[in-house]
Design a protein around this motif. Structure first.
Motif, PDB file in Angstrom:
ATOM      1  N   LEU B  47     -10.023  22.186  16.684  1.00  0.00           N
ATOM      2  CA  LEU B  47      -9.871  22.053  18.134  1.00  0.00           C
ATOM      3  C   LEU B  47     -11.241  22.201  18.788  1.00  0.00           C
ATOM      4  CD1 LEU B  47      -6.764  24.400  18.672  1.00  0.00           C
ATOM      5  CD2 LEU B  47      -6.747  21.899  18.458  1.00  0.00           C
ATOM      6  N   HIS B  48     -11.437  21.468  19.877  1.00  0.00           N
ATOM      7  CA  HIS B  48     -12.686  21.641  20.618  1.00  0.00           C
ATOM      8  C   HIS B  48     -12.838  23.087  21.107  1.00  0.00           C
ATOM      9  CE1 HIS B  48     -12.629  17.100  21.264  1.00  0.00           C
ATOM     10  NE2 HIS B  48     -13.809  17.329  20.747  1.00  0.00           N
ATOM     11  N   SER B  49     -11.732  23.709  21.436  1.00  0.00           N
ATOM     12  CA  SER B  49     -11.819  25.084  21.941  1.00  0.00           C
ATOM     13  C   SER B  49     -12.343  26.045  20.876  1.00  0.00           C
ATOM     14  CB  SER B  49     -10.453  25.548  22.454  1.00  0.00           C
ATOM     15  OG  SER B  49      -9.455  25.388  21.469  1.00  0.00           O
ATOM     16  N   ASP B  50     -12.086  25.757  19.604  1.00  0.00           N
ATOM     17  CA  ASP B  50     -12.647  26.583  18.524  1.00  0.00           C
ATOM     18  C   ASP B  50     -14.166  26.457  18.489  1.00  0.00           C
ATOM     19  OD1 ASP B  50     -10.052  27.237  17.755  1.00  0.00           O
ATOM     20  OD2 ASP B  50      -9.956  25.647  16.250  1.00  0.00           O
ATOM     21  N   GLU B  52     -16.043  25.455  20.957  1.00  0.00           N
ATOM     22  CA  GLU B  52     -16.563  26.055  22.195  1.00  0.00           C
ATOM     23  C   GLU B  52     -16.737  27.564  22.002  1.00  0.00           C
ATOM     24  OE1 GLU B  52     -15.257  25.726  26.832  1.00  0.00           O
ATOM     25  OE2 GLU B  52     -13.745  26.448  25.444  1.00  0.00           O
ATOM     26  N   GLN B  62     -20.933  28.471  29.135  1.00  0.00           N
ATOM     27  CA  GLN B  62     -19.832  27.514  29.182  1.00  0.00           C
ATOM     28  C   GLN B  62     -20.177  26.277  30.014  1.00  0.00           C
ATOM     29  OE1 GLN B  62     -15.944  28.794  30.832  1.00  0.00           O
ATOM     30  NE2 GLN B  62     -15.240  28.254  28.778  1.00  0.00           N
ATOM     31  N   ASP B  83     -14.737  12.933  25.357  1.00  0.00           N
ATOM     32  CA  ASP B  83     -13.303  13.058  25.624  1.00  0.00           C
ATOM     33  C   ASP B  83     -12.791  14.365  25.029  1.00  0.00           C
ATOM     34  OD1 ASP B  83     -10.550  12.911  25.690  1.00  0.00           O
ATOM     35  OD2 ASP B  83     -10.474  10.799  25.155  1.00  0.00           O
ATOM     36  N   SER B  84     -12.527  15.320  25.892  1.00  0.00           N
ATOM     37  CA  SER B  84     -12.001  16.593  25.402  1.00  0.00           C
ATOM     38  C   SER B  84     -11.310  17.357  26.513  1.00  0.00           C
ATOM     39  CB  SER B  84     -13.141  17.456  24.846  1.00  0.00           C
ATOM     40  OG  SER B  84     -12.672  18.767  24.573  1.00  0.00           O
ATOM     41  N   MET B  85     -10.315  18.112  26.117  1.00  0.00           N
ATOM     42  CA  MET B  85      -9.609  18.961  27.058  1.00  0.00           C
ATOM     43  C   MET B  85     -10.554  19.979  27.699  1.00  0.00           C
ATOM     44  SD  MET B  85      -6.389  21.370  26.132  1.00  0.00           S
ATOM     45  CE  MET B  85      -7.439  22.660  25.469  1.00  0.00           C
ATOM     46  N   ILE B  86     -11.556  20.430  26.969  1.00  0.00           N
ATOM     47  CA  ILE B  86     -12.433  21.473  27.526  1.00  0.00           C
ATOM     48  C   ILE B  86     -13.328  20.919  28.628  1.00  0.00           C
ATOM     49  CG2 ILE B  86     -12.459  22.676  25.307  1.00  0.00           C
ATOM     50  CD1 ILE B  86     -15.467  21.923  25.127  1.00  0.00           C
ATOM     51  N   VAL B  88     -12.252  19.276  31.203  1.00  0.00           N
ATOM     52  CA  VAL B  88     -11.539  19.378  32.470  1.00  0.00           C
ATOM     53  C   VAL B  88     -11.940  20.701  33.125  1.00  0.00           C
ATOM     54  CG1 VAL B  88      -9.298  19.433  33.609  1.00  0.00           C
ATOM     55  CG2 VAL B  88      -9.610  18.067  31.539  1.00  0.00           C
ATOM     56  N   GLN B  97     -10.890  14.258  31.083  1.00  0.00           N
ATOM     57  CA  GLN B  97     -11.365  14.691  29.765  1.00  0.00           C
ATOM     58  C   GLN B  97     -12.740  14.112  29.461  1.00  0.00           C
ATOM     59  OE1 GLN B  97      -7.639  15.874  27.095  1.00  0.00           O
ATOM     60  NE2 GLN B  97      -8.140  13.718  26.936  1.00  0.00           N
TER      61      GLN B  97
END
Lengths: 135, 118
Positions: B47-50, B52, B62, B83-86, B88, B97
């Motif tokens: 996941l991108h959040s990982d 991040e 951030q 393109d990523s949720m993070i 936003v 995204q």
């Protein structure tokens, strides 16, 4: 990668440790990516993104403690094509996340905004239809 | 095949290095998060959040982090997919995204090209 999980660590159990709003935001992210790829004529990317979306959604739907199982049942009854799967998944995901966003925002989660915007994007009126994704 | 291992990239790894990571993970792409201020990126996460989180632990801010997907086997500019949720981020008025502002978007491209030279 054929035949193996795209998310081995998440499949092994980490997915269930994530808040539901984060789970759905990630599913929605892949669905939005699939719609974008479809609109760009990148069918290879679309199919990969839908595969990832469905793999993640399966993990959420398999959780006995959540109310998503009926959605998975609906998905199983749709024709097995990326376009139909995308249609079937986008709207219930938006619906399901709506209630979760309220709780997440109350808890101060910044993911609530991401989830809200993502799911609004993927399931906005005519978003999929106008792209031609839905026949 | 063993799953991809999440790691930080500070020096050029080449397309070949990315292809290995792609094969061990998603097959056709590598998820990455780029720190446009420190010119470092995290790759190999599910996941991108990982990724991040890994960069934040390493000292990134951030506001400097953007999520992308890399398609190492593809030619042309399209190989970098912003393109990523993070991404936003209402605090920066970025409501998609992608990355709406051309300045960080260009900076992402420069950092990635440097770290994936060769």
């Amino acid at each position: 990668m054929t035949g193996s999980a795209a998310y081995p660590d998440l499949v092994a159990g980490r997915w269930q440790t994530l808040p539901i709003v984060e789970q759905l935001a990630n599913v929605g992210s892949e669905v939005e990516r699939a719609i974008g790829a479809h609109e760009a004529g990148r069918l290879d990317r679309r199919d990969h993104a839908m595969r990832r979306a469905l793999e993640l959604f399966d993990l959420t739907a398999a959780d006995e403690g959540l109310k998503m199982r009926h959605v998975r049942s609906d998905l199983l009854q749709t024709p097995d094509t990326p376009a139909h799967s995308c249609d079937a998944i986008a709207h219930p995901v938006r619906s399901a996340v709506a209630g979760e966003i309220v709780a997440a925002r109350a808890a101060g989660s910044r993911l609530a905004t991401s989830a809200m915007l993502t799911t609004m994007a993927i399931a906005a009126p005519n978003a999929a239809g106008s792209s031609g994704l839905i026949p | 095949m063993a799953p991809a291992e999440m790691r930080l990239v500070r020096e050029p790894i080449g397309r070949g290095g990315l292809l290995v990571t792609a094969e061990a993970g998603f097959g056709n792409l590598v998820k990455a998060v780029v720190d446009v201020a420190r010119s470092v990126m995290a790759i190999g996460g599910e996941l991108h959040s990982d990724e991040e989180a890994l960069l934040l632990d390493d000292g990134s801010l951030q506001q400097d982090l953007w999520g992308i997907n890399l398609h190492p086997a593809e030619p042309g500019a399209d190989w970098i997919e912003v393109d990523s949720m993070i991404n936003v981020r209402s605090s920066r008025d970025n409501r998609s995204q992608s990355v709406d502002d051309a300045t960080p978007r260009e900076r992402i491209r420069i950092v990635v090209e440097r770290l994936v030279a060769g």
